[in-house]
Design a protein around this motif. Structure first.
Motif, PDB file in Angstrom:
ATOM      1  N   SER A 164       0.829  -1.200   0.000  1.00  0.00           N
ATOM      2  CA  SER A 164       0.000   0.000   0.000  1.00  0.00           C
ATOM      3  C   SER A 164       0.865   1.252   0.000  1.00  0.00           C
ATOM      4  N   GLY A 165       0.370   2.284  -0.686  1.00  0.00           N
ATOM      5  CA  GLY A 165       1.044   3.581  -0.666  1.00  0.00           C
ATOM      6  C   GLY A 165       0.414   4.565   0.283  1.00  0.00           C
ATOM      7  N   ALA A 166      -0.460   4.065   1.182  1.00  0.00           N
ATOM      8  CA  ALA A 166      -1.215   4.958   2.066  1.00  0.00           C
ATOM      9  C   ALA A 166      -0.359   5.601   3.147  1.00  0.00           C
ATOM     10  N   SER A 167       0.904   5.217   3.224  1.00  0.00           N
ATOM     11  CA  SER A 167       1.785   5.865   4.206  1.00  0.00           C
ATOM     12  C   SER A 167       2.128   7.292   3.805  1.00  0.00           C
ATOM     13  N   LEU A 168       1.689   7.718   2.626  1.00  0.00           N
ATOM     14  CA  LEU A 168       1.911   9.092   2.164  1.00  0.00           C
ATOM     15  C   LEU A 168       0.648   9.912   2.421  1.00  0.00           C
ATOM     16  N   PRO A 169       0.623  10.773   3.427  1.00  0.00           N
ATOM     17  CA  PRO A 169      -0.586  11.548   3.751  1.00  0.00           C
ATOM     18  C   PRO A 169      -0.658  12.847   2.950  1.00  0.00           C
ATOM     19  N   LEU A 170      -0.633  12.724   1.633  1.00  0.00           N
ATOM     20  CA  LEU A 170      -0.452  13.906   0.793  1.00  0.00           C
ATOM     21  C   LEU A 170      -1.678  14.815   0.780  1.00  0.00           C
ATOM     22  N   THR A 171      -2.873  14.241   0.735  1.00  0.00           N
ATOM     23  CA  THR A 171      -4.062  15.080   0.681  1.00  0.00           C
ATOM     24  C   THR A 171      -4.157  15.975   1.911  1.00  0.00           C
ATOM     25  N   THR A 172      -4.009  15.378   3.074  1.00  0.00           N
ATOM     26  CA  THR A 172      -4.042  16.154   4.316  1.00  0.00           C
ATOM     27  C   THR A 172      -2.968  17.230   4.308  1.00  0.00           C
ATOM     28  N   THR A 173      -1.774  16.857   3.891  1.00  0.00           N
ATOM     29  CA  THR A 173      -0.653  17.800   3.890  1.00  0.00           C
ATOM     30  C   THR A 173      -0.905  18.977   2.962  1.00  0.00           C
ATOM     31  N   LEU A 174      -1.419  18.714   1.769  1.00  0.00           N
ATOM     32  CA  LEU A 174      -1.641  19.792   0.805  1.00  0.00           C
ATOM     33  C   LEU A 174      -2.669  20.794   1.319  1.00  0.00           C
ATOM     34  N   TYR A 175      -3.693  20.312   1.972  1.00  0.00           N
ATOM     35  CA  TYR A 175      -4.684  21.246   2.510  1.00  0.00           C
ATOM     36  C   TYR A 175      -4.103  22.062   3.666  1.00  0.00           C
ATOM     37  N   ILE A 176      -3.250  21.451   4.471  1.00  0.00           N
ATOM     38  CA  ILE A 176      -2.601  22.210   5.540  1.00  0.00           C
ATOM     39  C   ILE A 176      -1.683  23.275   4.942  1.00  0.00           C
ATOM     40  N   GLU A 177      -0.973  22.929   3.881  1.00  0.00           N
ATOM     41  CA  GLU A 177      -0.126  23.925   3.214  1.00  0.00           C
ATOM     42  C   GLU A 177      -0.979  25.055   2.619  1.00  0.00           C
ATOM     43  N   THR A 178      -2.146  24.719   2.116  1.00  0.00           N
ATOM     44  CA  THR A 178      -3.032  25.752   1.596  1.00  0.00           C
ATOM     45  C   THR A 178      -3.454  26.709   2.703  1.00  0.00           C
ATOM     46  N   ALA A 179      -3.738  26.157   3.877  1.00  0.00           N
ATOM     47  CA  ALA A 179      -4.075  27.012   5.018  1.00  0.00           C
ATOM     48  C   ALA A 179      -2.903  27.907   5.391  1.00  0.00           C
ATOM     49  N   GLN A 180      -1.683  27.407   5.249  1.00  0.00           N
ATOM     50  CA  GLN A 180      -0.512  28.242   5.526  1.00  0.00           C
ATOM     51  C   GLN A 180      -0.436  29.425   4.569  1.00  0.00           C
ATOM     52  N   ILE A 181      -0.759  29.195   3.308  1.00  0.00           N
ATOM     53  CA  ILE A 181      -0.775  30.293   2.345  1.00  0.00           C
ATOM     54  C   ILE A 181      -1.870  31.292   2.720  1.00  0.00           C
ATOM     55  N   ALA A 182      -3.026  30.771   3.133  1.00  0.00           N
ATOM     56  CA  ALA A 182      -4.106  31.660   3.558  1.00  0.00           C
ATOM     57  C   ALA A 182      -3.681  32.514   4.743  1.00  0.00           C
ATOM     58  N   PHE A 183      -2.897  31.945   5.639  1.00  0.00           N
ATOM     59  CA  PHE A 183      -2.381  32.702   6.775  1.00  0.00           C
ATOM     60  C   PHE A 183      -1.532  33.887   6.320  1.00  0.00           C
ATOM     61  N   SER A 184      -0.794  33.710   5.252  1.00  0.00           N
ATOM     62  CA  SER A 184       0.037  34.815   4.771  1.00  0.00           C
ATOM     63  C   SER A 184      -0.826  35.984   4.305  1.00  0.00           C
ATOM     64  N   HIS A 185      -1.996  35.673   3.768  1.00  0.00           N
ATOM     65  CA  HIS A 185      -2.922  36.738   3.379  1.00  0.00           C
ATOM     66  C   HIS A 185      -3.510  37.425   4.613  1.00  0.00           C
ATOM     67  N   VAL A 186      -3.833  36.656   5.628  1.00  0.00           N
ATOM     68  CA  VAL A 186      -4.328  37.243   6.872  1.00  0.00           C
ATOM     69  C   VAL A 186      -3.283  38.176   7.469  1.00  0.00           C
ATOM     70  N   ALA A 187      -2.020  37.740   7.460  1.00  0.00           N
ATOM     71  CA  ALA A 187      -0.946  38.571   8.016  1.00  0.00           C
ATOM     72  C   ALA A 187      -0.815  39.880   7.246  1.00  0.00           C
ATOM     73  N   ARG A 188      -0.916  39.806   5.916  1.00  0.00           N
ATOM     74  CA  ARG A 188      -0.825  41.039   5.127  1.00  0.00           C
ATOM     75  C   ARG A 188      -2.011  41.954   5.422  1.00  0.00           C
ATOM     76  N   ASN A 189      -3.195  41.380   5.565  1.00  0.00           N
ATOM     77  CA  ASN A 189      -4.385  42.150   5.878  1.00  0.00           C
ATOM     78  C   ASN A 189      -4.242  42.853   7.226  1.00  0.00           C
ATOM     79  N   MET A 190      -3.703  42.143   8.211  1.00  0.00           N
ATOM     80  CA  MET A 190      -3.472  42.736   9.532  1.00  0.00           C
ATOM     81  C   MET A 190      -2.434  43.839   9.457  1.00  0.00           C
ATOM     82  N   LEU A 191      -1.366  43.614   8.708  1.00  0.00           N
ATOM     83  CA  LEU A 191      -0.329  44.633   8.534  1.00  0.00           C
ATOM     84  C   LEU A 191      -0.926  45.914   7.943  1.00  0.00           C
ATOM     85  N   ASN A 192      -1.758  45.754   6.921  1.00  0.00           N
ATOM     86  CA  ASN A 192      -2.339  46.927   6.282  1.00  0.00           C
ATOM     87  C   ASN A 192      -3.209  47.725   7.246  1.00  0.00           C
TER      88      ASN A 192
END
Length: 512
Positions: free
Chosen positions: A321-349
């Motif tokens: 099995s290749g299920a030891s790769l939790p890629l879907t979960t990881t990609l969504y967490i990385e997407t949330a990290q990118i969203a955080f960068s937008h929140v930080a810019r919004n707060m800075l402004n």
């Protein structure tokens, strides 16, 4: 187990955030009903039968990694499985919290109950014994590339066998001593047990659950400070009403919340027909991070009951099995990290708008009238640095390729490292929120506004630690104190109670 101990029954069904928090606290101890072991026993029988007739089972009677083609004899299997655990105890760095380790053990048990792992019931009971008796393995954070946490789970599995270190009643002890004091015996790994104890992502999933809940908490507090600064700046609430009615899930949740809270306050007339983007698009920015956090967390909850083992038992057969790769979960967490960068810019402004003197006739640097001072303008350098720190942690890592074992490991998610980077983002966003609240409180006092609801709660938190800024003074300790308060569960509970956002709050078990 004492009758007074609270228990949670694991069944192989998804573990939500409320359950994980209870397990992590140590107040609730997971148990498994006897009938839930049936699937575990059936899968183990398939493995045992295959080994008995001399057929290879990866990691049970064969080597692992580049030694996968080495078939061990019956006489060598017991020694190999015992040694396999020792070979994968190589973690370094700081320790995970005991709460995360408890969650990791519970996740490993729960995924095994699905009946696809092939481990013995004895292994599951040994894991449960650690939680029941209060033995918490000491797990160093570094040692996983995010394709099965072997270097992390190896530290947990080693404690089962009496190696490594563990906490018992608050004391860090050699594992053998911790087991002895808890009335437990070292566990002897049988074929398939060793790899089943090692080769899963339970630690990364537990750490991800922890940081996603912390991220959700930081977002809720940042929404309150964003509302507070929008009040001070005289932002129009109209775009929030529009978002509540016409936007996507996250935007609608945030827009409805912001617009509802603006009605609690005597909201000032907008000072511009068409506000700057940092004010007009607040619901869209926060909405994106709310949505991505929810999606990432939903995928994580899925991971708490699905087998990520290799091999697995399916339909009475043993399969790679290749299920030891939790890629879907990881990609969504990385997407949330990118969203955080937008929140930080919004707060800075918004922080810049508060200090540059262009809205509602606020004085430059928020210097009080008649005072000789540099004011709060110099704080912008710290806010900009925090913004850049959040941005620097938003670059995706999961697409990297590295060489391990005998060749190219073509996929590795680096989920534990991504979790660590999100922890940094959360910390810095919380400090940005504290500074935004400080600036907003100064503006509120200068303008004579009357905060109510969540803006009143945030304002009172600031003024309890930081008086109105008149003469220049050192701010380092004040900012650190405010950061601590704005990261506290007490403030979160107060905000959630005063202005709930149920779909979000309940999912992440916030305010409970």
């Amino acid at each position: 187990m004492h009758a007074s101990v609270k228990t949670i029954v694991l069944t192989g069904n998804p573990l939500d955030f409320a359950v994980l928090e209870k397990i992590g606290s140590g107040v609730y101890v997971p148990t498994v009903a006897e009938q839930s072991f049936a699937r575990v026993e059936a899968a183990h029988a398939v493995i045992a039968d295959r080994i008995a007739i001399g057929l290879p089972v990866y990691g049970a009677n064969t080597g692992v990694g580049s030694m996968k083609d080495r078939l061990w004899t019956v006489d060598d299997v017991t020694e190999f499985n015992a040694a396999l655990v020792k070979a994968h105890h190589f973690g370094t760095g700081e320790l995970f919290s005991q709460a995360i380790v408890r969650k990791a053990i519970a996740i490993r048990v729960n995924t095994a109950l699905g009946g696809h792992t092939g481990c013995s019931v004895d292994l599951v009971q040994a894991f449960l014994g650690l939680l029941e008796r209060g033995v918490v393995p000491a797990v160093h954070r570094h040692g996983s590339i995010g394709c099965a946490d072997i270097g992390l789970m190896g530290q947990v599995a080693s404690v089962l066998t009496g190696s490594g270190e563990a906490f018992f009643r608050g004391e860090l002890l050699p594992a053998a001593e911790a087991l002895l004091r808890a009335g437990l015996k070292p566990f002897v790994m049988q074929p398939r047990d060793a790899l089943a104890a090692l080769s899963v992502n339970a630690t990364a999933f537990a750490a991800a659950a922890d940081v996603l809940r912390e991220a959700a908490s930081a977002v809720r507090v940042s929404m309150a400070t964003g509302l507070m600064s929008s009040l001070s700046l005289g932002a129009s609430a109209d775009p929030w009403r529009v978002a509540a009615a016409l936007a996507t899930r996250g935007e609608a949740l945030v827009g409805s919340w912001l617009y509802g809270q603006s009605n609690v306050v005597d909201w000032p007339l907008p000072t511009a027909i068409h506000d700057p983007l940092s004010l007009r698009m607040t619901a869209q920015v926060f909405g994106a991070v709310v949505d991505t956090l929810l999606v990432a967390a939903e995928r994580l909850v899925d991971a708490t009951y699905m087998s990520d083992d290799n091999p697995v038992v399916l339909g009475g057969q043993v399969h790679a099995s290749g299920a030891s790769l939790p890629l879907t979960t990881t990609l969504y967490i990385e997407t949330a990290q990118i969203a955080f960068s937008h929140v930080a810019r919004n707060m800075l402004n918004r922080c810049i708008l508060l200090s540059n003197g262009v809205r509602r006739n606020l004085p430059i640097n928020l210097v009080a009238p008649g005072e000789v001072a540099s004011g709060l303008g110099p704080l912008m350098k710290l806010v900009v640095e925090l913004y850049m720190r959040v941005q620097s942690m938003a670059v995706p890592l999961s697409a990297q390729s590295i060489v391990v074992a005998g060749g190219l490991e073509e996929e590795a998610t680096f989920l534990p490292l991504i979790v660590e980077r999100m922890e940094t983002q959360v910390r810095d966003l919380r400090q940005m929120a504290a500074i935004e609240a400080l600036l907003s409180a100064q503006a509120i006092d200068l303008l004579g506004d009357k905060p109510q609801g969540v803006t009143q709660i945030a304002y009172d938190c600031v003024r309890a630690l930081s008086p109105i800024y008149l003469k220049d003074r050192p701010l380092s300790k004040e900012i650190e104190a405010l950061h601590e308060v704005f990261a506290s569960e007490d403030l979160l509970f107060a905000l959630v109670a005063a202005a709930p956002m149920p779909e979000f709050d309940d999912f992440f078990a916030l305010g409970k």
